[in-house]
Design a protein around this motif. Sequence first.
Motif, PDB file in Angstrom:
ATOM      1  N   ASP A  84      29.634  40.206  45.811  1.00 14.52           N
ATOM      2  CA  ASP A  84      28.185  40.154  45.688  1.00 14.52           C
ATOM      3  C   ASP A  84      27.735  39.958  44.238  1.00 14.52           C
ATOM      4  OD1 ASP A  84      25.780  40.033  47.071  1.00 14.52           O
ATOM      5  OD2 ASP A  84      25.327  42.134  46.651  1.00 14.52           O
ATOM      6  N   THR A  85      28.161  38.848  43.623  1.00  8.86           N
ATOM      7  CA  THR A  85      27.827  38.576  42.223  1.00  8.86           C
ATOM      8  C   THR A  85      27.395  37.129  42.038  1.00  8.86           C
ATOM      9  OG1 THR A  85      28.635  38.856  39.958  1.00  8.86           O
ATOM     10  CG2 THR A  85      30.185  37.962  41.543  1.00  8.86           C
ATOM     11  N   ARG A  86      26.664  36.873  40.981  1.00  7.39           N
ATOM     12  CA  ARG A  86      26.207  35.521  40.674  1.00  7.39           C
ATOM     13  C   ARG A  86      27.399  34.585  40.485  1.00  7.39           C
ATOM     14  NH1 ARG A  86      24.923  35.184  35.228  1.00  7.39           N
ATOM     15  NH2 ARG A  86      26.254  33.402  34.869  1.00  7.39           N
ATOM     16  N   ILE A  87      27.240  33.330  40.937  1.00  9.27           N
ATOM     17  CA  ILE A  87      28.263  32.323  40.740  1.00  9.27           C
ATOM     18  C   ILE A  87      27.576  31.018  40.351  1.00  9.27           C
ATOM     19  CG2 ILE A  87      28.354  31.667  43.186  1.00  9.27           C
ATOM     20  CD1 ILE A  87      31.417  31.238  42.773  1.00  9.27           C
ATOM     21  N   ASP A  88      28.141  30.333  39.358  1.00  4.53           N
ATOM     22  CA  ASP A  88      27.625  29.046  38.919  1.00  4.53           C
ATOM     23  C   ASP A  88      28.496  27.954  39.519  1.00  4.53           C
ATOM     24  OD1 ASP A  88      25.606  30.203  37.246  1.00  4.53           O
ATOM     25  OD2 ASP A  88      27.179  30.673  35.795  1.00  4.53           O
ATOM     26  N   LEU A  89      27.845  26.912  40.059  1.00  3.52           N
ATOM     27  CA  LEU A  89      28.540  25.838  40.761  1.00  3.52           C
ATOM     28  C   LEU A  89      28.148  24.496  40.158  1.00  3.52           C
ATOM     29  CD1 LEU A  89      27.392  27.127  44.248  1.00  3.52           C
ATOM     30  CD2 LEU A  89      29.636  27.509  43.275  1.00  3.52           C
ATOM     31  N   THR A  90      29.107  23.580  40.073  1.00  2.00           N
ATOM     32  CA  THR A  90      28.841  22.213  39.630  1.00  2.00           C
ATOM     33  C   THR A  90      29.577  21.274  40.564  1.00  2.00           C
ATOM     34  OG1 THR A  90      28.782  22.981  37.325  1.00  2.00           O
ATOM     35  CG2 THR A  90      28.946  20.599  37.681  1.00  2.00           C
ATOM     36  N   ASP A  91      28.832  20.284  41.125  1.00  2.00           N
ATOM     37  CA  ASP A  91      29.494  19.325  42.007  1.00  2.00           C
ATOM     38  C   ASP A  91      30.064  18.164  41.190  1.00  2.00           C
ATOM     39  OD1 ASP A  91      27.389  17.511  41.536  1.00  2.00           O
ATOM     40  OD2 ASP A  91      26.408  17.941  43.453  1.00  2.00           O
ATOM     41  N   THR A  92      30.748  17.250  41.840  1.00  2.00           N
ATOM     42  CA  THR A  92      31.433  16.160  41.137  1.00  2.00           C
ATOM     43  C   THR A  92      30.457  15.172  40.498  1.00  2.00           C
ATOM     44  OG1 THR A  92      31.668  14.955  43.219  1.00  2.00           O
ATOM     45  CG2 THR A  92      33.545  16.307  42.514  1.00  2.00           C
ATOM     46  N   ALA A  93      29.185  15.197  40.907  1.00  2.00           N
ATOM     47  CA  ALA A  93      28.170  14.332  40.297  1.00  2.00           C
ATOM     48  C   ALA A  93      27.509  14.997  39.090  1.00  2.00           C
ATOM     49  CB  ALA A  93      27.116  13.957  41.335  1.00  2.00           C
ATOM     50  N   GLY A  94      27.893  16.262  38.810  1.00  2.00           N
ATOM     51  CA  GLY A  94      27.328  16.976  37.670  1.00  2.00           C
ATOM     52  C   GLY A  94      26.111  17.820  38.004  1.00  2.00           C
ATOM     53  N   ASN A  95      25.700  17.863  39.276  1.00  2.00           N
ATOM     54  CA  ASN A  95      24.588  18.724  39.684  1.00  2.00           C
ATOM     55  C   ASN A  95      25.019  20.184  39.615  1.00  2.00           C
ATOM     56  OD1 ASN A  95      22.817  16.509  40.481  1.00  2.00           O
ATOM     57  ND2 ASN A  95      24.240  16.240  42.177  1.00  2.00           N
TER      58      ASN A  95
ATOM     59  N   SER B 148      32.710  40.684  34.036  1.00  2.00           N
ATOM     60  CA  SER B 148      31.887  41.852  33.707  1.00  2.00           C
ATOM     61  C   SER B 148      32.361  42.520  32.417  1.00  2.00           C
ATOM     62  CB  SER B 148      31.909  42.858  34.861  1.00  2.00           C
ATOM     63  OG  SER B 148      33.246  43.255  35.103  1.00  2.00           O
ATOM     64  N   SER B 149      33.377  41.939  31.777  1.00  2.00           N
ATOM     65  CA  SER B 149      33.933  42.517  30.563  1.00  2.00           C
ATOM     66  C   SER B 149      34.298  41.412  29.573  1.00  2.00           C
ATOM     67  CB  SER B 149      35.194  43.323  30.908  1.00  2.00           C
ATOM     68  OG  SER B 149      35.909  43.649  29.734  1.00  2.00           O
ATOM     69  N   ASP B 150      34.056  41.658  28.304  1.00  2.00           N
ATOM     70  CA  ASP B 150      34.424  40.693  27.259  1.00  2.00           C
ATOM     71  C   ASP B 150      35.939  40.546  27.141  1.00  2.00           C
ATOM     72  OD1 ASP B 150      31.772  40.271  26.676  1.00  2.00           O
ATOM     73  OD2 ASP B 150      31.732  41.708  25.015  1.00  2.00           O
TER      74      ASP B 150
ATOM     75  N   PHE C 142      37.994  39.990  29.557  1.00  2.00           N
ATOM     76  CA  PHE C 142      38.520  39.076  30.569  1.00  2.00           C
ATOM     77  C   PHE C 142      37.668  37.811  30.608  1.00  2.00           C
ATOM     78  CE2 PHE C 142      39.545  43.373  32.018  1.00  2.00           C
ATOM     79  CZ  PHE C 142      40.928  43.276  32.114  1.00  2.00           C
ATOM     80  N   PRO C 143      38.310  36.639  30.756  1.00  2.00           N
ATOM     81  CA  PRO C 143      37.536  35.395  30.859  1.00  2.00           C
ATOM     82  C   PRO C 143      36.880  35.286  32.229  1.00  2.00           C
ATOM     83  CG  PRO C 143      39.875  34.943  31.165  1.00  2.00           C
ATOM     84  CD  PRO C 143      39.748  36.413  30.809  1.00  2.00           C
ATOM     85  N   PRO C 144      35.899  34.404  32.363  1.00  2.00           N
ATOM     86  CA  PRO C 144      35.318  34.169  33.689  1.00  2.00           C
ATOM     87  C   PRO C 144      36.387  33.618  34.628  1.00  2.00           C
ATOM     88  CG  PRO C 144      34.209  32.842  31.996  1.00  2.00           C
ATOM     89  CD  PRO C 144      35.311  33.577  31.332  1.00  2.00           C
ATOM     90  N   PHE C 145      36.204  33.805  35.925  1.00  2.00           N
ATOM     91  CA  PHE C 145      37.126  33.290  36.934  1.00  2.00           C
ATOM     92  C   PHE C 145      36.629  31.913  37.343  1.00  2.00           C
ATOM     93  CE2 PHE C 145      38.500  33.254  41.528  1.00  2.00           C
ATOM     94  CZ  PHE C 145      39.866  33.113  41.255  1.00  2.00           C
TER      95      PHE C 145
END
Length: 100
Positions: free
Chosen positions: A20-31, A66-68, A70-73
Motif C-alpha cells: 500500500d505505497t506510492r509507485i511511479d510508472l513510465t510506459d515505453t512511450a515515456g508517459n 522508506s530509508s536513505d 536502501f535504493p528505490p525498488f
Amino acid sequence: MADTMRDYSEKRDFHRMQVDTRIDLTDTAGNTYQGVCRDLSGTGMQIILDRALDEGTQLHTVLPSSSDQFPPFETVVTVIRCVPEGDRYRLGTAITEVKR
C-alpha cells in the motif's frame, strides 16, 4: 488434487506482501503515471491507477524506499489484467525484470 491446489494457494499467499505505497510508472512511450502498489510478490504487483492500461503494456516501475540506506525498488512489469474498481483501475502485473 484439492490438497495440491490448497498447498499452492497457501504458498502463494505466504509470498505476497501487502505494501500500500506510492509507485511511479513510465510506459515505453515515456508517459508517466502515479499509482498505489497494493501488494508485491516475487513474480508480480497489484497496482491501483486512475486510468486503464491495455494488457501487454510494459511499464518501468519505481517504488520509493522508506530509508536513505536502501535504493528505490525498480522493475519492468507487463500488465496482465486491468479491472475497473470504482473510479480507478486495479492492474495485475507480472515482473519481467528487476532493475535494482
